[in-house]
Design a protein around this motif. Structure first.
Motif, PDB file in Angstrom:
ATOM      1  N   GLY A 197     -52.477 -43.640  54.591  1.00 10.56           N
ATOM      2  CA  GLY A 197     -52.822 -45.057  54.468  1.00 10.56           C
ATOM      3  C   GLY A 197     -52.462 -45.621  53.108  1.00 10.56           C
ATOM      4  O   GLY A 197     -51.959 -46.754  53.002  1.00 10.56           O
ATOM      5  N   THR A 198     -52.694 -44.852  52.071  1.00 10.87           N
ATOM      6  CA  THR A 198     -52.338 -45.298  50.724  1.00 10.87           C
ATOM      7  C   THR A 198     -50.833 -45.450  50.583  1.00 10.87           C
ATOM      8  O   THR A 198     -50.350 -46.441  50.024  1.00 10.87           O
ATOM      9  CB  THR A 198     -52.881 -44.310  49.671  1.00 10.87           C
ATOM     10  OG1 THR A 198     -54.289 -44.208  49.826  1.00 10.87           O
ATOM     11  CG2 THR A 198     -52.535 -44.763  48.273  1.00 10.87           C
ATOM     12  N   ALA A 199     -50.075 -44.483  51.085  1.00 15.92           N
ATOM     13  CA  ALA A 199     -48.615 -44.578  51.017  1.00 15.92           C
ATOM     14  C   ALA A 199     -48.117 -45.790  51.796  1.00 15.92           C
ATOM     15  O   ALA A 199     -47.245 -46.536  51.318  1.00 15.92           O
ATOM     16  CB  ALA A 199     -47.977 -43.303  51.558  1.00 15.92           C
ATOM     17  N   ALA A 200     -48.683 -46.013  52.978  1.00 18.81           N
ATOM     18  CA  ALA A 200     -48.268 -47.169  53.775  1.00 18.81           C
ATOM     19  C   ALA A 200     -48.611 -48.474  53.060  1.00 18.81           C
ATOM     20  O   ALA A 200     -47.799 -49.409  53.031  1.00 18.81           O
ATOM     21  CB  ALA A 200     -48.941 -47.117  55.147  1.00 18.81           C
ATOM     22  N   GLY A 201     -49.800 -48.553  52.485  1.00 19.88           N
ATOM     23  CA  GLY A 201     -50.192 -49.756  51.763  1.00 19.88           C
ATOM     24  C   GLY A 201     -49.321 -50.029  50.554  1.00 19.88           C
ATOM     25  O   GLY A 201     -48.909 -51.168  50.314  1.00 19.88           O
ATOM     26  N   LEU A 202     -49.025 -48.974  49.793  1.00 23.48           N
ATOM     27  CA  LEU A 202     -48.173 -49.150  48.613  1.00 23.48           C
ATOM     28  C   LEU A 202     -46.750 -49.556  49.001  1.00 23.48           C
ATOM     29  O   LEU A 202     -46.123 -50.379  48.328  1.00 23.48           O
ATOM     30  CB  LEU A 202     -48.157 -47.875  47.776  1.00 23.48           C
ATOM     31  CG  LEU A 202     -49.461 -47.568  47.025  1.00 23.48           C
ATOM     32  CD1 LEU A 202     -49.388 -46.188  46.386  1.00 23.48           C
ATOM     33  CD2 LEU A 202     -49.742 -48.629  45.987  1.00 23.48           C
ATOM     34  N   ARG A 203     -46.242 -48.986  50.083  1.00 30.93           N
ATOM     35  CA  ARG A 203     -44.904 -49.382  50.542  1.00 30.93           C
ATOM     36  C   ARG A 203     -44.910 -50.813  51.058  1.00 30.93           C
ATOM     37  O   ARG A 203     -43.934 -51.548  50.893  1.00 30.93           O
ATOM     38  CB  ARG A 203     -44.407 -48.410  51.600  1.00 30.93           C
ATOM     39  CG  ARG A 203     -44.020 -47.084  50.986  1.00 30.93           C
ATOM     40  CD  ARG A 203     -43.352 -46.158  51.961  1.00 30.93           C
ATOM     41  NE  ARG A 203     -42.902 -44.973  51.257  1.00 30.93           N
ATOM     42  CZ  ARG A 203     -43.174 -43.746  51.629  1.00 30.93           C
ATOM     43  NH1 ARG A 203     -43.873 -43.525  52.726  1.00 30.93           N
ATOM     44  NH2 ARG A 203     -42.745 -42.726  50.926  1.00 30.93           N
TER      45      ARG A 203
END
Length: 103
Positions: A92-98
């Motif tokens: 979720g963090t990776a998706a949000g940052l992307r």
């Protein structure tokens, strides 16, 4: 040489290496020092693979959303979250940052 020949050679070597494990004497494997060394090596290899996959692309160091995902997963682990929650926090963090345009 043909690519398939190299693949077959690599498979044979991997199988032979694994087969050699069966020839290690049981007395050596029962030694507490050996099990401690094996456990430590496993942790070190997993940690190094995690860092390489989080920081490297090809032969270059890259600071992108994977670092944020690793930090989020580390925080979830520190809070003793279940494994599924750790994975979801990192993803979720990776998706949000992307989504925000970072990496």
């Amino acid at each position: 040489m043909n690519l398939w020949l190299w693949i077959l050679v690599a498979c044979a070597l991997a199988y032979a290496w694994k087969l050699m494990g069966y020839f290690v004497p049981a007395k050596l494997l029962e030694n507490p020092r050996m099990s401690r060394i094996a456990g430590t090596m496993t942790i070190g290899l997993l940690a190094s693979l995690t860092v390489v996959n989080a920081l490297a692309t090809g032969q270059a160091l890259v600071f992108d959303a994977r670092i944020g995902a690793l930090v989020a997963a580390a925080i979830a682990l520190a809070l003793r979250a279940p494994f599924l929650v750790v994975v979801l926090a990192g993803a979720g963090t990776a998706a949000g940052l992307r989504l925000l345009g970072w990496g």
